[in-house]
Design a protein around this motif. Structure first.
Motif, PDB file in Angstrom:
ATOM      1  N   LEU A   1     -28.119  -0.155 -20.280  1.00 54.26           N
ATOM      2  CA  LEU A   1     -28.634   1.198 -20.548  1.00 54.26           C
ATOM      3  C   LEU A   1     -28.214   2.205 -19.486  1.00 54.26           C
ATOM      4  N   GLY A   2     -27.278   1.807 -18.619  1.00 56.00           N
ATOM      5  CA  GLY A   2     -26.710   2.743 -17.649  1.00 56.00           C
ATOM      6  C   GLY A   2     -27.349   2.733 -16.287  1.00 56.00           C
ATOM      7  N   TYR A   3     -28.243   1.792 -16.013  1.00 56.65           N
ATOM      8  CA  TYR A   3     -28.953   1.745 -14.742  1.00 56.65           C
ATOM      9  C   TYR A   3     -28.203   0.890 -13.716  1.00 56.65           C
ATOM     10  N   ARG A   4     -28.360   1.251 -12.462  1.00 59.41           N
ATOM     11  CA  ARG A   4     -28.030   0.315 -11.386  1.00 59.41           C
ATOM     12  C   ARG A   4     -29.349  -0.316 -10.952  1.00 59.41           C
ATOM     13  N   VAL A   5     -29.320  -1.612 -10.702  1.00 53.10           N
ATOM     14  CA  VAL A   5     -30.545  -2.363 -10.460  1.00 53.10           C
ATOM     15  C   VAL A   5     -30.434  -3.082  -9.120  1.00 53.10           C
ATOM     16  N   GLY A   6     -31.314  -2.727  -8.204  1.00 53.71           N
ATOM     17  CA  GLY A   6     -31.259  -3.282  -6.854  1.00 53.71           C
ATOM     18  C   GLY A   6     -32.542  -3.993  -6.473  1.00 53.71           C
TER      19      GLY A   6
ATOM     20  N   ASP B   1     -26.691   8.411  -6.380  1.00 53.83           N
ATOM     21  CA  ASP B   1     -26.140   9.181  -7.497  1.00 53.83           C
ATOM     22  C   ASP B   1     -27.295   9.697  -8.335  1.00 53.83           C
ATOM     23  N   LYS B   2     -27.610  10.965  -8.198  1.00 53.83           N
ATOM     24  CA  LYS B   2     -28.745  11.533  -8.915  1.00 53.83           C
ATOM     25  C   LYS B   2     -28.498  11.627 -10.422  1.00 53.83           C
ATOM     26  N   ASN B   3     -27.257  11.398 -10.850  1.00 56.00           N
ATOM     27  CA  ASN B   3     -26.943  11.452 -12.276  1.00 56.00           C
ATOM     28  C   ASN B   3     -27.040  10.082 -12.947  1.00 56.00           C
ATOM     29  N   GLN B   4     -27.258   9.042 -12.134  1.00 59.89           N
ATOM     30  CA  GLN B   4     -27.415   7.701 -12.707  1.00 59.89           C
ATOM     31  C   GLN B   4     -28.807   7.184 -12.400  1.00 59.89           C
ATOM     32  N   PRO B   5     -29.553   6.761 -13.404  1.00 60.74           N
ATOM     33  CA  PRO B   5     -30.899   6.243 -13.145  1.00 60.74           C
ATOM     34  C   PRO B   5     -30.824   4.904 -12.415  1.00 60.74           C
ATOM     35  N   PHE B   6     -31.887   4.592 -11.689  1.00 60.11           N
ATOM     36  CA  PHE B   6     -31.920   3.334 -10.951  1.00 60.11           C
ATOM     37  C   PHE B   6     -33.217   2.589 -11.223  1.00 60.11           C
ATOM     38  N   CYS B   7     -33.158   1.292 -10.977  1.00 67.39           N
ATOM     39  CA  CYS B   7     -34.341   0.447 -10.911  1.00 67.39           C
ATOM     40  C   CYS B   7     -34.259  -0.300  -9.593  1.00 67.39           C
ATOM     41  N   LEU B   8     -35.262  -0.151  -8.771  1.00 69.25           N
ATOM     42  CA  LEU B   8     -35.284  -0.816  -7.466  1.00 69.25           C
ATOM     43  C   LEU B   8     -36.559  -1.626  -7.345  1.00 69.25           C
TER      44      LEU B   8
END
Length: 463
Positions: free
Chosen positions: A113-118, A163-170
């Motif tokens: 879904l376009g997220y980076r997950v850390g 990157d404020k244009n890409q959502p994240f999950c941390l």
């Protein structure tokens, strides 16, 4: 001309408003380690000043009073949280077990879904192919860290602002309040005046270690506070869903490694981005519901094979109920003598089925000496606590009752959670509760069939 210009401005404003409404939210999960929900302020602890930041969050978000883990041990809890699958379905149904290869986790679901997950901090999961997190330095992975571990928030800060244009999950995975309990400032509480849970034998050793445990909970609370300040400073608080969880219960006898509420009931506080006000829900929910919630909120379709269900209807207030029952299991593999437990709750009553009632219940790190286990850690805190119970049990009726409750279990247990939240008074043998016991037992067996869990049937055949 002015009329057309006003129309254009209005359309632009409407467009920006719609974009703000549909923009994918960020997700920040802060996960404690071995903390029983009852020891957190907004869940009713009488030991004050332990969790001011979590309590503040509770006053601004949604408090889940009936959130449960399926199995109160670290690896199964995390596998359930990250896969949206219960322990038998994801494969991690005893401590240190691996998740089934090919299982999709929060990483793949949100990456799609376009997220980076850390993730930073404690891991306690495998294999890497199921959990390809971006690992961020700054928090220790060592749950057995001796003393207060150092923290560096630079990696977390970089990740959420990359990157404020890409959502994240941390996911920030704390090691507080995992034993040993020797971090933080325990002088904030007097061991002689703190309130102990009724499932713990009241000894001086218990009081001293419980005070140290409270100090570690406060360290976890401080991490929650610091994370909130970072979100605000980074100007992303209004588009970030913040979820605070305390994992499974305290690593003390009768909590972790059991299906008692002190082990399986988890704190869960969620602050959703869109102007949420303080809300308390008693809807029955489980850790496997978190991943579907994030997929749903991110605009994805929740896979039908997940055991979890999205909590968004609860969060948005369109529904007030979620599950009829929560289910639990415990497999004592690699932790002590073979002992399997299955349990169920409807939110009011808890039914527990001990499949090996004639066996000694023992956990190697607590009472391994009862079956000849020699612990490599000579100074383990939880064992010293338990030894103080044994000493007092020799002359104190209540301590003896608590020790016996821990080591020797009847086949069936039934508890009224409203009037007996620490599950000290077994109602299973009382005729007036036979109907309730059978109702829960039948529902549990039906659930086990859907999970391909044949442990109880096998044990009954072999007996």
């Amino acid at each position: 001309m002015k009329k057309h210009l006003c129309s254009i401005i209005l359309l632009l404003l409407m467009g920006s408003h719609l974009w703000a409404q549909t923009k994918q939210p960020n997700f920040l999960i802060i996960l404690g380690d071995d903390i029983s929900a009852k020891n957190i302020g907004c869940y009713g602890t009488k030991n004050l000043n332990t969790t001011p930041n979590i309590d503040k969050l509770a006053n601004e978000g949604m408090v889940f009073k009936n959130m449960f883990v399926s199995e109160a041990i670290c690896a199964p809890t995390r596998a359930e949280l990250y896969t949206g699958l219960t322990p038998n379905n994801n494969g991690c149904n005893f401590n240190h077990a691996a998740t089934k290869k090919g299982t999709l986790s929060i990483v793949q679901h949100l990456n799609t879904l376009g997220y980076r997950v850390g993730l930073t901090g404690k891991t306690h999961f495998r294999p890497a192919s199921v959990y390809p997190f971006e690992f961020i330095d700054g928090f220790t992975k060592n749950a057995n860290y001796n003393g207060t571990p150092p923290e560096n928030w630079d990696g977390v800060t970089e990740f959420i602002n990359r990157d404020k244009n890409q959502p994240f999950c941390l996911i920030i995975c704390s090691v507080h309040a995992h034993a040993p309990w020797n971090a933080g400032d325990s002088s904030l509480w007097d061991p002689n005046t703190i309130t102990l849970p009724k499932n713990l034998a009241d000894t001086q050793q218990t009081r001293e270690y419980f005070t140290e445990y409270l100090a570690e909970i406060k360290l976890f609370d401080e991490q929650v506070g610091r994370a909130r300040k970072l979100l605000k400073k980074s100007n992303i608080e209004n588009n970030t869903a913040l979820i605070v969880l305390d994992e499974n219960g305290a690593g003390m006898p009768g909590s972790k490694w059991t299906t008692y509420d002190m082990g399986v009931r988890s704190a869960c506080i969620i602050k959703w981005p869109k102007g949420q006000r303080k809300t308390v829900t008693k809807a029955i929910t489980q850790y496997c519901d978190i991943v579907p919630t994030l997929i749903d909120a991110a605009g994805g379709n929740v896979p039908s094979n997940l055991d979890g269900k999205s909590l968004l209807p609860i969060i948005t207030g369109t529904k007030t109920t979620h599950r009829e029952y929560a289910y639990f299991l415990y497999n004592n593999l690699k932790e002590g003598p073979e002992y399997k437990i299955r349990a169920i709750t409807d939110g009011t009553y808890k039914f527990i089925w001990n499949t090996s009632p004639n066996n000694l219940y023992a956990i190697r790190v607590i009472n391994g000496f009862d079956y000849g286990y020699v612990d490599k850690m000579e100074d383990r805190h939880v064992r010293k606590m338990y030894l103080s119970w044994l000493a007092k049990a020799g002359y104190d009726k209540n301590a003896s009752k608590i020790v016996n409750r821990y080591r020797n279990r009847p086949e069936f247990e039934l508890y009224d959670l409203n009037n007996d939240p620490e599950e000290m008074n077994n109602l299973a043998d009382k005729p007036e509760f036979t109907s309730k016991l059978n109702q829960l037992k039948n529902a549990l067996l039906e659930h086990m069939n859907t999970q391909n869990d044949s442990f109880l049937q096998k044990d009954k055949t072999d007996s």
